[in-house]
Motif scaffolding. Structure first.
Motif, mmCIF file in Angstrom:
data_model
loop_
_atom_site.group_PDB
_atom_site.id
_atom_site.type_symbol
_atom_site.label_atom_id
_atom_site.label_comp_id
_atom_site.label_asym_id
_atom_site.label_seq_id
_atom_site.Cartn_x
_atom_site.Cartn_y
_atom_site.Cartn_z
ATOM 1 N N THR A 427 0.833 -1.204 0.000
ATOM 2 C CA THR A 427 0.000 0.000 0.000
ATOM 3 C C THR A 427 0.865 1.251 0.000
ATOM 4 O OG1 THR A 427 -0.088 0.120 2.415
ATOM 5 C CG2 THR A 427 -1.768 -1.233 1.316
ATOM 6 N N LYS A 429 0.652 3.593 2.200
ATOM 7 C CA LYS A 429 1.081 3.787 3.594
ATOM 8 C C LYS A 429 2.354 2.982 3.873
ATOM 9 C CE LYS A 429 -2.012 3.366 6.916
ATOM 10 N NZ LYS A 429 -2.920 2.683 7.881
ATOM 11 N N GLU A 461 -9.215 5.709 -4.372
ATOM 12 C CA GLU A 461 -10.373 4.975 -3.832
ATOM 13 C C GLU A 461 -10.163 4.544 -2.383
ATOM 14 O OE1 GLU A 461 -13.143 1.059 -4.894
ATOM 15 O OE2 GLU A 461 -11.472 1.643 -6.200
ATOM 16 N N ASN A 462 -8.981 4.039 -2.085
ATOM 17 C CA ASN A 462 -8.705 3.550 -0.726
ATOM 18 C C ASN A 462 -7.714 4.413 0.036
ATOM 19 O OD1 ASN A 462 -10.393 1.193 -0.972
ATOM 20 N ND2 ASN A 462 -8.806 0.296 -2.283
ATOM 21 N N GLY A 463 -7.469 5.606 -0.464
ATOM 22 C CA GLY A 463 -6.580 6.519 0.249
ATOM 23 C C GLY A 463 -5.209 5.924 0.487
ATOM 24 N N TYR A 464 -4.754 6.004 1.732
ATOM 25 C CA TYR A 464 -3.424 5.506 2.084
ATOM 26 C C TYR A 464 -3.331 3.978 2.021
ATOM 27 C CZ TYR A 464 -1.795 10.107 3.526
ATOM 28 O OH TYR A 464 -1.403 11.426 3.525
ATOM 29 N N ASP A 465 -4.457 3.311 1.965
ATOM 30 C CA ASP A 465 -4.469 1.843 1.871
ATOM 31 C C ASP A 465 -4.567 1.352 0.424
ATOM 32 O OD1 ASP A 465 -4.278 1.314 4.643
ATOM 33 O OD2 ASP A 465 -6.402 1.822 4.879
ATOM 34 N N THR A 466 -4.375 2.266 -0.531
ATOM 35 C CA THR A 466 -4.418 1.889 -1.945
ATOM 36 C C THR A 466 -3.208 1.023 -2.293
ATOM 37 O OG1 THR A 466 -5.589 3.916 -2.533
ATOM 38 C CG2 THR A 466 -4.437 2.765 -4.314
ATOM 39 N N TYR A 467 -3.471 -0.081 -2.969
ATOM 40 C CA TYR A 467 -2.392 -0.984 -3.399
ATOM 41 C C TYR A 467 -1.729 -0.387 -4.636
ATOM 42 C CZ TYR A 467 -0.053 -5.261 -4.932
ATOM 43 O OH TYR A 467 0.888 -6.181 -5.332
#
Length: 577
Positions: A427, A429, A461-467
């Motif tokens: 990710t 992050k 779409e998933n912010g800092y958790d985007t792969y």
């Protein structure tokens, strides 16, 4: 012998499991050796007695055999399960060792080594180690016990037949030793060829976008097919050798049985052996041949495992070029003054890249390096964190030779932003947190904000958790660059190296990133490699470095007034703009 000693050293953490495995192997061998003795006793003594005595003895022997086979069950279970677990753990230890060692090797090693071939050594070459570690000592131990035990019993039954067996067995051993050498050579070649195949796969798949952009899939297929066919050829040669090896050993075993039947019949007719003893003798022939089979199989297993282990040792025995000096010290809160004193450097002691370089970079100042490609700009920067070792001279930080500073401490105080940003699979992050393992979410977000990355990250779409995908394929070049800058913000080092960090970006991305870099460079000693000279006009000092060495040095205005190399480069870019 050194290879075998090193291999044996991996048993040390698992001594308890190893000796228990050997004890179970000893018990199994003893049970197998006892059974024909019991049969002989029944045939020669018990079955000749009266009915009630026969029933009594058979019942007792039956109970004894049942108990033996219960013990055999537990021993076999331990060997099959925990014996294999021991081998797997040893293989894992070796894989940890080789990976840790690869982390210690310097850039010069990777400059000359293909990543795919290294992958082959980590994965493929160690594949057979687990089986060898488990079955090797166990098979040899069981085989020696069974061969010695059955041989002594065979001698006690009939010396003449046993001497004939020894003669044939010696032929088998001679044949096995000769073929063993040939098989070792083919197994080694197998390892080398599959390493080439792995390297080709890694290279082709890593560059799959380039392959497709040129429609060169057929070229990659040809290259792969060549490597694959070379590997197939060595496998065919190997299997041909194995075929002759196993079939010839099978032929020798047949000759053993034939000899027993022929000479056994002859000795029965001469009254030198009883029929019951011959039956027992044939039973022991099976026990005698079974460990020989194991040893034959072990030779193949040994060659597979030991050739993989030898290639493993080739990496382990490669000493890192760059290590901590004996009296190396920690670099605590450095101011960041960097001094090059008579520094010379060449790759592989051939072409000199830097020759007698003398430079003094003041703490907290921005120092820019410009010049044509091949002048040694990146090499200059790579020497500061000791990615490469200088041939002559010294590099000092705050007056301390970097060779006298612990590597980890030195590199912890240096942050690097490169043109070619590497994103780890994971990710956003996780990639930012690589700059400071264990950082809090608050620290990660603050670093991203200072790198002008927070806004685009929150738009995902998933912010800092985007792969991010492999090598960050799901992000643009500018986005990856800002994440790499956020990493360095999080690391917060006193010394900063910017290696053409904006040269591959569009104007809009460059604007954002230049702002981030200027913020990052505040109150840090900063070395900047730049092709776009407009980005370094505010540098405290600019060095013009060419293949001939340092040609010019000064501020932007001073170098323009000299009307030399720098002025020519700047005016060329200005005219193009």
């Amino acid at each position: 012998m050194n290879t075998i000693k090193k291999f044996i050293s991996y048993y040390k953490p698992y001594k308890g499991m190893f000796f228990m495995d050997m004890f179970c192997a000893l018990t199994l061998s003893a049970i197998d050796l006892v059974f024909p003795i019991i049969v002989r006793y029944l045939l020669n003594d018990v079955y000749l007695k009266d009915k009630s005595t026969i029933i009594k003895y058979v019942a007792l022997i039956g109970v004894a055999l049942l108990l033996m086979y219960v013990v055999k069950y537990f021993c076999q279970f331990y060997i099959t399960s925990y014996g294999h677990i021991m081998g797997a753990r040893m293989e894992a230890d070796m894989r940890n060792d080789i990976f840790s060692h690869l982390q210690r090797l310097s850039f010069s090693y990777y400059d000359n080594t293909n990543t795919g071939k290294l992958m082959s050594r980590i994965v493929t070459d160690l594949f057979d180690i687990s089986e060898l570690a488990h079955h090797g000592p166990e098979d040899v131990f069981i085989s020696i016990l069974k061969i010695a035990g059955s041989f002594l019993i065979l001698l006690s039954i009939n010396i003449n037949i046993t001497l004939i067996l020894i003669f044939i067995t010696l032929f088998m051993l001679y044949f096995s030793v000769n073929y063993n050498k040939k098989m070792k050579a083919t197994f080694k070649e197998n390892r080398e060829k599959i390493a080439v195949v792995n390297a080709q796969v890694q290279d082709s798949l890593s560059g799959i976008r380039v392959v497709k952009s040129f429609s060169n899939e057929h070229i990659e297929n040809k290259k792969f097919q060549k490597g694959n066919n070379d590997f197939l050829r060595t496998k065919e040669d190997n299997y041909n050798l194995m075929g002759r090896f196993f079939s010839m050993n099978g032929f020798f075993q047949g000759i053993l049985y034939l000899s027993v039947v022929l000479f056994g019949g002859l000795f029965i007719s001469m009254g030198k052996i009883s029929t019951s003893d011959l039956v027992v003798y044939i039973l022991y022939i099976n026990i005698f041949l079974n460990p020989i089979d194991k040893l034959v199989n072990f030779t193949e297993q040994y060659q597979r495992g030991i050739t993989g282990f030898e290639r493993f040792l080739e990496v382990i025995n490669t000493h890192p070029d760059i290590v901590d000096n004996k009296d190396a010290v920690e670099l605590n809160k450095p101011k960041g003054q960097i001094t090059f004193q008579n520094v010379s450097f060449s790759y592989d002691n051939r072409n000199t890249v830097l020759n007698n370089i003398n430079v003094d970079i003041e703490a907290g100042k921005t120092f820019a390096i410009v010049g044509p490609s091949g002048g040694g700009k990146t090499t200059f920067c790579s020497i500061v964190p000791r990615f490469y070792e200088v041939d002559k001279g010294s590099v000092k930080i705050d007056g301390i030779d970097i060779r006298d500073i612990k590597l980890k401490s030195l590199r912890n105080n240096i942050g690097i932003v490169q043109q070619d940003v590497y994103m780890f699979a994971g990710t956003i992050k996780e990639n930012i947190a690589y700059g400071k393992p264990g950082a809090t979410d608050k620290e990660i977000i603050e670093a991203a904000q200072r790198a002008n990355a927070h806004e685009f990250i929150m738009g995902l779409e998933n912010g800092y958790d985007t792969y991010v995908g492999e090598r960050g394929v799901k992000l643009s070049g500018g986005q990856k660059q800002r994440i790499s800058i956020a990493r360095v913000f999080l690391k917060n080092p006193p010394i900063l190296i910017l290696d053409e960090a904006t040269s591959a970006l569009d104007n809009e991305s460059e604007k954002y990133i230049q702002q981030s870099l200027e913020e990052l460079a505040k109150n840090r000693t900063t070395i900047v490699i730049a092709h776009r000279l407009s980005t370094i006009r505010n540098a405290d000092n600019i060095l013009v470095l060419t293949e001939e060495g340092i040609q010019e040095s000064g501020t932007h205005e001073e170098l323009l007034d000299k009307n030399g190399i720098y002025a020519g480069l700047y005016n060329m870019q200005f005219d193009i703009a």
